[in-house]
Design an enzyme around this catalytic site. Structure first.
Site, mmCIF file in Angstrom:
data_model
loop_
_atom_site.group_PDB
_atom_site.id
_atom_site.type_symbol
_atom_site.label_atom_id
_atom_site.label_comp_id
_atom_site.label_asym_id
_atom_site.label_seq_id
_atom_site.Cartn_x
_atom_site.Cartn_y
_atom_site.Cartn_z
ATOM 1 N N SER A 163 11.075 18.450 46.829
ATOM 2 C CA SER A 163 10.517 18.773 48.146
ATOM 3 C C SER A 163 11.452 18.461 49.257
ATOM 4 O O SER A 163 12.099 17.537 49.129
ATOM 5 C CB SER A 163 9.310 17.825 48.366
ATOM 6 O OG SER A 163 8.804 18.102 49.710
ATOM 7 N N TYR B 113 4.906 9.198 47.817
ATOM 8 C CA TYR B 113 4.972 10.655 47.375
ATOM 9 C C TYR B 113 6.375 11.243 47.413
ATOM 10 O O TYR B 113 6.816 11.555 46.350
ATOM 11 C CB TYR B 113 3.938 11.639 48.208
ATOM 12 C CG TYR B 113 4.412 13.096 47.971
ATOM 13 C CD1 TYR B 113 4.104 13.411 46.612
ATOM 14 C CD2 TYR B 113 5.258 13.531 48.709
ATOM 15 C CE1 TYR B 113 4.462 14.963 46.392
ATOM 16 C CE2 TYR B 113 5.573 15.088 48.492
ATOM 17 C CZ TYR B 113 5.183 15.676 47.228
ATOM 18 O OH TYR B 113 5.495 17.018 47.095
ATOM 19 N N LYS C 62 9.444 12.086 44.228
ATOM 20 C CA LYS C 62 10.514 13.143 44.046
ATOM 21 C C LYS C 62 11.751 12.680 43.946
ATOM 22 O O LYS C 62 12.525 13.224 43.074
ATOM 23 C CB LYS C 62 10.418 14.226 45.428
ATOM 24 C CG LYS C 62 8.769 14.584 45.519
ATOM 25 C CD LYS C 62 8.584 15.612 44.168
ATOM 26 C CE LYS C 62 7.117 16.387 44.143
ATOM 27 N NZ LYS C 62 6.855 16.904 43.003
HETATM 28 P P1 NAD Z 1 -1.636 21.669 43.731
HETATM 29 O O1 NAD Z 1 -2.114 20.201 43.738
HETATM 30 O O2 NAD Z 1 -2.254 22.798 43.967
HETATM 31 O O3 NAD Z 1 -1.171 21.801 42.348
HETATM 32 C C1 NAD Z 1 -0.523 20.749 41.456
HETATM 33 C C2 NAD Z 1 -1.167 20.979 39.912
HETATM 34 O O4 NAD Z 1 -0.805 19.842 39.031
HETATM 35 C C3 NAD Z 1 -2.607 20.649 40.090
HETATM 36 O O5 NAD Z 1 -3.517 21.817 39.470
HETATM 37 C C4 NAD Z 1 -3.281 19.297 39.461
HETATM 38 O O6 NAD Z 1 -4.386 19.622 38.731
HETATM 39 C C5 NAD Z 1 -2.110 19.385 38.358
HETATM 40 N N1 NAD Z 1 -1.624 17.852 37.987
HETATM 41 C C6 NAD Z 1 -1.516 16.926 38.729
HETATM 42 N N2 NAD Z 1 -1.249 15.616 37.959
HETATM 43 C C7 NAD Z 1 -1.344 16.232 36.602
HETATM 44 C C8 NAD Z 1 -1.021 15.546 35.497
HETATM 45 N N3 NAD Z 1 -0.686 14.358 35.541
HETATM 46 N N4 NAD Z 1 -1.185 16.389 34.339
HETATM 47 C C9 NAD Z 1 -1.654 17.726 34.427
HETATM 48 N N5 NAD Z 1 -1.406 18.338 35.631
HETATM 49 C C10 NAD Z 1 -1.481 17.684 36.687
HETATM 50 O O7 NAD Z 1 -0.124 21.360 44.632
HETATM 51 P P2 NAD Z 1 0.708 22.335 44.778
HETATM 52 O O8 NAD Z 1 0.769 22.615 46.394
HETATM 53 O O9 NAD Z 1 0.773 23.634 43.933
HETATM 54 O O10 NAD Z 1 2.235 21.680 44.331
HETATM 55 C C11 NAD Z 1 3.136 22.037 43.245
HETATM 56 C C12 NAD Z 1 4.052 20.972 43.037
HETATM 57 O O11 NAD Z 1 4.999 21.312 44.112
HETATM 58 C C13 NAD Z 1 3.805 19.628 43.215
HETATM 59 O O12 NAD Z 1 4.578 19.015 42.169
HETATM 60 C C14 NAD Z 1 4.274 19.377 44.627
HETATM 61 O O13 NAD Z 1 4.433 17.917 44.889
HETATM 62 C C15 NAD Z 1 5.346 20.283 44.799
HETATM 63 N N6 NAD Z 1 5.474 20.463 46.284
HETATM 64 C C16 NAD Z 1 4.437 20.986 47.190
HETATM 65 C C17 NAD Z 1 4.554 21.204 48.176
HETATM 66 C C18 NAD Z 1 3.458 21.636 49.120
HETATM 67 O O14 NAD Z 1 3.574 21.779 50.356
HETATM 68 N N7 NAD Z 1 2.534 22.269 48.561
HETATM 69 C C19 NAD Z 1 5.753 21.007 48.931
HETATM 70 C C20 NAD Z 1 6.959 20.718 48.140
HETATM 71 C C21 NAD Z 1 6.693 20.334 46.697
HETATM 72 C C1 WQD Z 2 3.409 20.704 59.708
HETATM 73 C C2 WQD Z 2 3.484 20.718 61.222
HETATM 74 C C3 WQD Z 2 2.416 18.509 61.946
HETATM 75 C C4 WQD Z 2 -1.749 19.799 60.681
HETATM 76 C C5 WQD Z 2 4.248 18.084 54.324
HETATM 77 C C6 WQD Z 2 4.630 17.042 53.382
HETATM 78 C C7 WQD Z 2 5.836 17.347 53.028
HETATM 79 C C8 WQD Z 2 5.590 18.718 52.170
HETATM 80 C C9 WQD Z 2 4.786 19.672 52.875
HETATM 81 C C10 WQD Z 2 5.045 18.420 49.736
HETATM 82 C C11 WQD Z 2 3.673 19.284 61.646
HETATM 83 C C12 WQD Z 2 1.776 19.694 62.507
HETATM 84 C C13 WQD Z 2 -0.358 19.597 61.064
HETATM 85 C C14 WQD Z 2 -2.531 19.523 61.822
HETATM 86 C C15 WQD Z 2 -0.746 19.867 63.187
HETATM 87 N N1 WQD Z 2 4.581 18.588 50.921
HETATM 88 N N2 WQD Z 2 0.243 19.623 62.321
HETATM 89 N N3 WQD Z 2 -1.974 19.490 63.105
HETATM 90 O O1 WQD Z 2 4.035 17.492 57.739
HETATM 91 O O2 WQD Z 2 5.711 19.327 57.628
HETATM 92 O O3 WQD Z 2 5.056 18.379 55.273
HETATM 93 O O4 WQD Z 2 3.786 19.374 53.428
HETATM 94 O O5 WQD Z 2 6.273 17.989 49.200
HETATM 95 O O6 WQD Z 2 6.082 16.452 51.745
HETATM 96 O O7 WQD Z 2 4.909 15.976 54.469
HETATM 97 O O8 WQD Z 2 3.480 19.876 56.803
HETATM 98 O O9 WQD Z 2 1.667 21.375 57.221
HETATM 99 O O10 WQD Z 2 1.102 18.773 56.965
HETATM 100 O O11 WQD Z 2 2.405 20.063 59.139
HETATM 101 O O12 WQD Z 2 -0.220 19.863 64.448
HETATM 102 O O13 WQD Z 2 -3.864 19.591 61.751
HETATM 103 O O14 WQD Z 2 2.058 20.865 61.828
HETATM 104 O O15 WQD Z 2 2.630 17.559 63.004
HETATM 105 O O16 WQD Z 2 4.451 19.381 62.856
HETATM 106 P P1 WQD Z 2 4.738 18.508 56.746
HETATM 107 P P2 WQD Z 2 2.246 20.038 57.593
#
Ligand code: NAD
Ligand code: WQD
Length: 342
Positions: free
Chosen positions: A124, A148, A152
Site C-alpha cells: 500500500s 496496519y 505492510k
Molecule cells: P477486503 O477486506 O475486501 O479483502 C481482504 C480479504 O482477506 C477478505 O475477503 C478477508 O475475508 C480476507 N482475509 C483477511 N484475513 C484473512 C486470513 N487470515 N486468512 C484468509 N483470508 C483472510 O480488502 P481489499 O480492499 O480487497 O484489500 C485486499 C488487500 O489489498 C489487503 O491486503 C489490503 O491491505 C490491500 N490494500 C487495500 C487497499 C484499499 O484501499 N482497499 C489499499 C492498499 C492495499
Molecule cells: C481519501 C480522502 C480523506 C472519508 C486509506 C488508507 C490507506 C489505503 C487506502 C489501504 C482523504 C477524505 C474520507 C470521508 C473525507 N488503504 N475523506 N470524508 O485515507 O487516502 O487511504 O485507504 O492500504 O492505507 O489510509 O483514503 O478514502 O479514507 O480518504 O473527506 O468520509 O477523502 O480525508 O483526504 P486514504 P480515504
C-alpha cells in the site's frame, strides 16, 4: 497458470479473480470470509462464466493451507488476505500484527514446502507515510503512522529478506494507491461492513440515501481547493496490474516493488463533483475538522510499472463514479442482500 488468490473473496480479490479468469488463468481462492461473502465468488462466476475453486481457510492455519496446495497444483500466489482498516488497527494492534504477519509467514512456509516460488503481494502507498514530495517514486523514504501500515512495511522487509536468501524466489510487492469503483457489470464492488471509512463508499451511501451527508475532513490543506488530494485508481485497472505482475514474474528472479496508481491527484471536492456529474445524483456535504493522521497530498509516480510491467491505468475517476453507482444502486445491501438481477 494456476493462481492461488488469498483474500480472493474481498473487494480487490474478486476483481482480480475476474481479470485472471478472463486472461485464461485458473484461479483458486483461499479466504476466511472474515470481511467478505461467498456470494461475491458466485458473482465472479456469473461475470466470467468460469468458477474459481474456493476454500474457506484462514491463512494463519498451516494445515488448512497445506490442504489447498495439495488439492491444486499451484504455480503462483497473489497474497491479498489481510485486515485493512486503519482506525481499527490503532485500537487492535495485536489482532492486526497477528493476522497480517502470521498469514504471510505461514503462506511463505507452505509455499516453500510445495516449491512454489512466484508471489505477488498487496502492499500500500501507506508505507510512504507523509511523503516529502509528489509524485512519489518507489525509492521514496518509508515510514508508517498506524499498525496496519506497519504490517505492510514489515511484510515488504520480510519478502526482501526471503528473496535475498533464496535467489530462486520471484516476488513483487505492489503498492496500491486509492482503489475505487466496481466492475462495469454492477455485480461486484466494495461492500464495507458498518460505517464506511473510505471516501467513495461513503459518497455512494450518501447518494443512496443511507447517510444524510458526507463529512469533508478539512478544507484548510495546502491544496488547490483546501481538501485532501489522492491518487484514485479504478479497481479494474488495479486488478489488471496483478495479471501484468504475474506475467512479468515468469522469468525474473528476485524482489521488486511497483507503485500502482494513475499519477494524478484528485481532491475530495472534485470527487464529489465528478460523482454528481457521472450519476446525476446530488451528494450533500459539510466541511468538518481534519481526520487525525490524514495527509494533504498523495499520488504515485507510476513510470516503473509502465516501463517494466507494461501496465498503465486506463480508466478515469468518472468511470469509477459511474461504476460505483451501478454497483451501489443495484445492490443496496451489498452481498448480504438479494442476489442482483445484473
Ligand atoms: P477486503 O477486506 O475486501 O479483502 C481482504 C480479504 O482477506 C477478505 O475477503 C478477508 O475475508 C480476507 N482475509 C483477511 N484475513 C484473512 C486470513 N487470515 N486468512 C484468509 N483470508 C483472510 O480488502 P481489499 O480492499 O480487497 O484489500 C485486499 C488487500 O489489498 C489487503 O491486503 C489490503 O491491505 C490491500 N490494500 C487495500 C487497499 C484499499 O484501499 N482497499 C489499499 C492498499 C492495499
Ligand atoms: C481519501 C480522502 C480523506 C472519508 C486509506 C488508507 C490507506 C489505503 C487506502 C489501504 C482523504 C477524505 C474520507 C470521508 C473525507 N488503504 N475523506 N470524508 O485515507 O487516502 O487511504 O485507504 O492500504 O492505507 O489510509 O483514503 O478514502 O479514507 O480518504 O473527506 O468520509 O477523502 O480525508 O483526504 P486514504 P480515504
Amino acid at each position: 497458470m494456476n493462481v492461488l488468490l488469498t483474500g480472493g473473496a474481498g473487494y480487490i480479490g474478486t476483481h482480480t479473480a475476474v481479470e485472471l479468469l478472463e486472461a485464461g488463468h485458473d484461479v483458486v481462492v483461499a479466504d476466511s470470509l472474515v470481511n467478505s461473502h461467498e456470494e461475491a465468488l458466485r458473482r465472479v462466476e456469473r461475470i466470467t462464466g468460469r468458477g474459481a475453486a474456493f476454500h474457506r481457510v484462514d491463512c494463519t492455519d498451516p494445515d488448512a493451507l497445506r490442504d489447498v496446495f495439495s488439492a491444486h497444483d499451484i504455480d503462483a500466489v497473489v497474497h491479498l488476505a489481510g485486515l485493512k482498516a486503519v482506525g481499527e488497527s490503532v485500537h487492535q494492534p495485536l489482532r492486526y500484527y497477528r493476522n497480517n504477519l502470521d498469514a504471510l509467514l505461514t503462506l511463505a512456509e507452505v509455499m516453500n514446502e510445495f516449491g512454489v516460488r512466484d508471489l505477488v503481494f498487496s502492499s500500500s502507498a501507506t508505507v510512504y507515510g507523509d511523503p516529502e514530495a509528489v509524485p512519489i517514486p518507489e525509492s521514496a523514504g518509508l515510514e508508517t503512522t498506524n499498525p496496519y501500515g506497519t504490517t505492510k512495511l514489515f511484510i515488504e522487509q520480510m519478502l526482501r529478506d526471503l528473496a535475498a536468501a533464496d535467489p530462486s524466489l520471484r516476488i513483487i510487492s505492489l503498492r496500491y494507491f486509492n482503489p475505487i469503483g466496481a466492475h462495469a457489470s454492477g455485480l461486484i464492488g466494495e461492500d464495507p461492513q458498518g460505517v464506511p471509512n473510505n471516501l467513495f463508499p461513503y459518497i455512494a451511501q450518501v447518494a443512496a440515501g443511507r447517510r444524510d451527508h458526507l463529512s469533508v475532513f478539512g478544507d484548510d490543506y495546502d491544496t488547490p481547493d483546501g481538501t485532501g488530494v489522492r491518487d484514485y485508481l479504478h479497481v479494474v485497472d488495479l486488478a489488471r496490474g496483478h495479471a501484468a505482475a504475474l506475467d512479468h514474474l515468469a522469468d525474473r528472479e528476485g524482489y521488486r516493488v511497483y507503485n500502482l496508481g494513475t499519477g494524478r491527484g484528485t481532491s475530495v471536492l472534485e470527487c464529489v463533483r465528478l460523482f454528481e456529474e457521472a450519476t446525476g445524483v446530488h451528494v450533500p456535504y459539510r466541511v468538518t475538522g481534519r481526520r487525525p493522521g490524514d495527509i494533504a497530498v498523495c499520488y504515485a509516480d507510476p513510470t516503473a510499472a509502465a516501463h517494466d510491467l507494461g501496465w498503465k491505468a486506463q480508466l478515469t475517476v468518472a468511470d469509477a463514479c459511474a461504476d460505483t453507482w451501478r454497483w451501489q444502486d443495484g445492490n443496496p445491501r451489498g452481498f448480504a442482500g438479494e442476489p442482483s438481477e445484473g
